[in-house]
Every structure is written in C-alpha cells, then in structure tokens.
Design a protein around this motif. Sequence first.
Motif, mmCIF file in Angstrom:
data_model
loop_
_atom_site.group_PDB
_atom_site.id
_atom_site.type_symbol
_atom_site.label_atom_id
_atom_site.label_comp_id
_atom_site.label_asym_id
_atom_site.label_seq_id
_atom_site.Cartn_x
_atom_site.Cartn_y
_atom_site.Cartn_z
ATOM 1 N N ARG A 116 1.981 -8.355 5.029
ATOM 2 C CA ARG A 116 2.610 -7.194 5.657
ATOM 3 C C ARG A 116 3.957 -6.905 4.989
ATOM 4 O O ARG A 116 4.777 -7.810 4.801
ATOM 5 N N GLY A 117 4.154 -5.649 4.603
ATOM 6 C CA GLY A 117 5.425 -5.230 4.018
ATOM 7 C C GLY A 117 5.501 -5.340 2.509
ATOM 8 O O GLY A 117 6.464 -4.858 1.910
ATOM 9 N N THR A 118 4.497 -5.955 1.874
ATOM 10 C CA THR A 118 4.523 -6.017 0.411
ATOM 11 C C THR A 118 3.978 -4.724 -0.174
ATOM 12 O O THR A 118 3.216 -4.012 0.468
ATOM 13 N N ILE A 119 4.385 -4.446 -1.405
ATOM 14 C CA ILE A 119 3.900 -3.268 -2.125
ATOM 15 C C ILE A 119 3.023 -3.757 -3.279
ATOM 16 O O ILE A 119 3.353 -4.751 -3.933
ATOM 17 N N ALA A 120 1.895 -3.081 -3.480
ATOM 18 C CA ALA A 120 0.940 -3.489 -4.512
ATOM 19 C C ALA A 120 0.432 -2.262 -5.259
ATOM 20 O O ALA A 120 0.532 -1.129 -4.774
ATOM 21 N N MET A 121 -0.134 -2.514 -6.426
ATOM 22 C CA MET A 121 -0.705 -1.444 -7.234
ATOM 23 C C MET A 121 -2.102 -1.095 -6.729
ATOM 24 O O MET A 121 -2.939 -1.976 -6.545
ATOM 25 N N ALA A 122 -2.339 0.190 -6.498
ATOM 26 C CA ALA A 122 -3.679 0.666 -6.157
ATOM 27 C C ALA A 122 -4.467 0.810 -7.459
ATOM 28 O O ALA A 122 -3.885 0.993 -8.528
ATOM 29 N N ARG A 123 -5.775 0.691 -7.356
ATOM 30 C CA ARG A 123 -6.626 0.807 -8.543
ATOM 31 C C ARG A 123 -8.036 1.190 -8.122
ATOM 32 O O ARG A 123 -8.360 1.201 -6.938
ATOM 33 N N THR A 124 -8.875 1.478 -9.103
ATOM 34 C CA THR A 124 -10.294 1.733 -8.851
ATOM 35 C C THR A 124 -11.031 0.392 -8.921
ATOM 36 O O THR A 124 -10.399 -0.670 -8.973
ATOM 37 N N SER A 125 -12.348 0.431 -9.007
ATOM 38 C CA SER A 125 -13.118 -0.815 -9.137
ATOM 39 C C SER A 125 -12.889 -1.477 -10.494
ATOM 40 O O SER A 125 -13.185 -2.641 -10.679
ATOM 41 N N ASP A 126 -12.341 -0.733 -11.451
ATOM 42 C CA ASP A 126 -11.945 -1.307 -12.740
ATOM 43 C C ASP A 126 -10.669 -2.117 -12.514
ATOM 44 O O ASP A 126 -9.651 -1.576 -12.069
ATOM 45 N N ILE A 127 -10.734 -3.405 -12.803
ATOM 46 C CA ILE A 127 -9.613 -4.319 -12.523
ATOM 47 C C ILE A 127 -8.301 -3.830 -13.129
ATOM 48 O O ILE A 127 -7.247 -3.925 -12.501
ATOM 49 N N ASN A 128 -8.335 -3.306 -14.351
ATOM 50 C CA ASN A 128 -7.113 -2.903 -15.057
ATOM 51 C C ASN A 128 -6.952 -1.381 -15.100
ATOM 52 O O ASN A 128 -6.712 -0.806 -16.156
ATOM 53 N N SER A 129 -7.065 -0.731 -13.942
ATOM 54 C CA SER A 129 -7.015 0.736 -13.900
ATOM 55 C C SER A 129 -5.787 1.295 -13.185
ATOM 56 O O SER A 129 -5.654 2.503 -13.033
ATOM 57 N N ALA A 130 -4.860 0.440 -12.739
ATOM 58 C CA ALA A 130 -3.693 0.918 -11.989
ATOM 59 C C ALA A 130 -2.797 1.789 -12.858
ATOM 60 O O ALA A 130 -2.553 1.482 -14.025
ATOM 61 N N THR A 131 -2.315 2.889 -12.272
ATOM 62 C CA THR A 131 -1.377 3.776 -12.979
ATOM 63 C C THR A 131 -0.150 4.012 -12.092
ATOM 64 O O THR A 131 0.762 3.197 -12.073
ATOM 65 N N SER A 132 -0.150 5.096 -11.336
ATOM 66 C CA SER A 132 1.027 5.443 -10.526
ATOM 67 C C SER A 132 0.861 5.118 -9.049
ATOM 68 O O SER A 132 1.849 5.001 -8.325
ATOM 69 N N GLN A 133 -0.374 5.020 -8.578
ATOM 70 C CA GLN A 133 -0.576 4.862 -7.138
ATOM 71 C C GLN A 133 -0.281 3.439 -6.677
ATOM 72 O O GLN A 133 -0.608 2.470 -7.357
ATOM 73 N N PHE A 134 0.330 3.358 -5.516
ATOM 74 C CA PHE A 134 0.736 2.086 -4.917
ATOM 75 C C PHE A 134 0.388 2.126 -3.435
ATOM 76 O O PHE A 134 0.110 3.189 -2.877
ATOM 77 N N PHE A 135 0.417 0.972 -2.806
ATOM 78 C CA PHE A 135 0.271 0.944 -1.351
ATOM 79 C C PHE A 135 1.196 -0.112 -0.768
ATOM 80 O O PHE A 135 1.541 -1.093 -1.433
ATOM 81 N N ILE A 136 1.610 0.144 0.458
ATOM 82 C CA ILE A 136 2.408 -0.817 1.214
ATOM 83 C C ILE A 136 1.496 -1.389 2.292
ATOM 84 O O ILE A 136 0.903 -0.643 3.079
ATOM 85 N N ASN A 137 1.362 -2.708 2.285
ATOM 86 C CA ASN A 137 0.493 -3.375 3.254
ATOM 87 C C ASN A 137 1.075 -3.260 4.658
ATOM 88 O O ASN A 137 2.232 -3.613 4.887
ATOM 89 N N HIS A 138 0.262 -2.770 5.599
ATOM 90 C CA HIS A 138 0.691 -2.638 6.983
ATOM 91 C C HIS A 138 0.370 -3.895 7.779
ATOM 92 O O HIS A 138 0.892 -4.098 8.867
ATOM 93 N N SER A 139 -0.492 -4.753 7.238
ATOM 94 C CA SER A 139 -0.861 -6.040 7.841
ATOM 95 C C SER A 139 -1.002 -7.052 6.717
ATOM 96 O O SER A 139 -0.963 -6.696 5.542
ATOM 97 N N ASP A 140 -1.200 -8.319 7.099
ATOM 98 C CA ASP A 140 -1.565 -9.326 6.109
ATOM 99 C C ASP A 140 -3.007 -9.040 5.702
ATOM 100 O O ASP A 140 -3.918 -9.147 6.531
ATOM 101 N N ASN A 141 -3.214 -8.651 4.467
ATOM 102 C CA ASN A 141 -4.545 -8.265 3.978
ATOM 103 C C ASN A 141 -5.060 -9.307 2.986
ATOM 104 O O ASN A 141 -5.095 -9.078 1.777
ATOM 105 N N ASP A 142 -5.455 -10.452 3.530
ATOM 106 C CA ASP A 142 -5.898 -11.569 2.693
ATOM 107 C C ASP A 142 -7.059 -11.195 1.774
ATOM 108 O O ASP A 142 -7.176 -11.724 0.670
ATOM 109 N N PHE A 143 -7.913 -10.296 2.219
ATOM 110 C CA PHE A 143 -9.086 -9.942 1.418
ATOM 111 C C PHE A 143 -8.717 -9.178 0.143
ATOM 112 O O PHE A 143 -9.562 -8.976 -0.732
ATOM 113 N N LEU A 144 -7.454 -8.757 0.009
ATOM 114 C CA LEU A 144 -6.988 -8.084 -1.212
ATOM 115 C C LEU A 144 -6.351 -9.059 -2.211
ATOM 116 O O LEU A 144 -5.948 -8.661 -3.297
ATOM 117 N N ASN A 145 -6.259 -10.327 -1.827
ATOM 118 C CA ASN A 145 -5.584 -11.316 -2.670
ATOM 119 C C ASN A 145 -6.442 -11.764 -3.846
ATOM 120 O O ASN A 145 -7.671 -11.696 -3.803
#
Length: 193
Positions: free
Chosen positions: A109-138
């Motif tokens: 919760r509260g961390t910022i991460a890079m958004a991406r598509t199903s391609d592992i190395n596809s992150a560009t400008s989009q980001f997200f701020i976790n609203h909860s502990d999202n272990d499944f994104l680790n």
Amino acid sequence: MRSLPASLLLGLTLGFASFASAQEAESNPVVVMETSLGTIAIELWPNRAPVSVENFLRYVDNEYFDGLIFHRVISGFMIQGGGFDADMVQKSTYDPIVNEARADVPNDRGTIAMARTSDINSATSQFFINHSDNDFLNHTAETMQGFGYAVFGAVIEGMDVVDAIAAVETHTHPRGFGDVPVEPVTILTATRR
C-alpha cells in the motif's frame, strides 16, 4: 590500547546505520503531483530501481504528466495514470524500459510501480499507486507469470488523496475503457520538490 565495550560499539554502528538511512532518504528525489483532488508527494528509490526512476523523472522534467488523468481506478487495488487525457486519448511515449521488479521491493500500500502490458519489458509512462498490499503483483520468478511489476518509490505525503481518488465513482468509458472516473481526476502538475 583498550577495546571499546560491545554496547558502545553496537550503539555507534546503529547510529551510523540510522544516519546513513536518513542521508539516503534525504538524497532520494521527491516528485509532487498536484491533482484535482489534492497533493501527493512521492519519494523515488533510485537505489532499488534506477532505470524506472530515471524514466519517471524524464517524463516529470518534460511536463509530460501535466493535464493527464488517473484513467483506471479500482478501490482496494490501485489508481493508474500517466497515459491518457480526459477524452481517453493516449499520449505518445518514449521507448519502453526494462522491468526492474524485485522480490525484496513489494507492491505494498502506498508504493508506486510501473504499469505494463503482458510483455514484461513494456513499461513506458504509465504508473500506478497501490491502494492495498498487492502481493500478487510482486516478483516471484523469472517467468512471464512470475516477473511482477517494478516498484520504484512510495507516497510520503497525501495518502488521503490517494484514498479519495480510489473512492471516486467509475464507469465504462464510451471508448470501451473500464474503471474510468466519471468526473476526471487530473494531474495538474508533476514536479520535483
């Protein structure tokens, strides 16, 4: 020469470690996002995700985020921005970056991460701020399913604003995008502190 008592040596070591941590935090860049619902300050972690931090700051320094919206909002999950304007028109980006997801830097919760598509190395400008502990994104494995999402900083002020954004009413936009705020939540400016 007498040796220092163990308790004094431990105290000096712990004191130095605290000083080093404080210095590291002081030297970390901080980005302030003025949004239509309030201010969010985000400390970035170049020692944990240098490529992601450099990429994010490139967009900040070029005023790329100014006027864009949080286009995907799911309470209890995350708020995502950095790609679309209020008409859901996607802005062009720089080239994608390498995914720096690490098991020891979780999507809490509260961390910022890079958004991406199903391609592992596809992150560009989009980001997200976790609203909860999202272990499944680790990051759990060097596989398509286990690679995860790269965390590169955390909210240090304005988590109440993140909560307010997460609570807005959403709908399916006429262009077919889901979880879009009915009333746009705009990033007015994003600047280094």
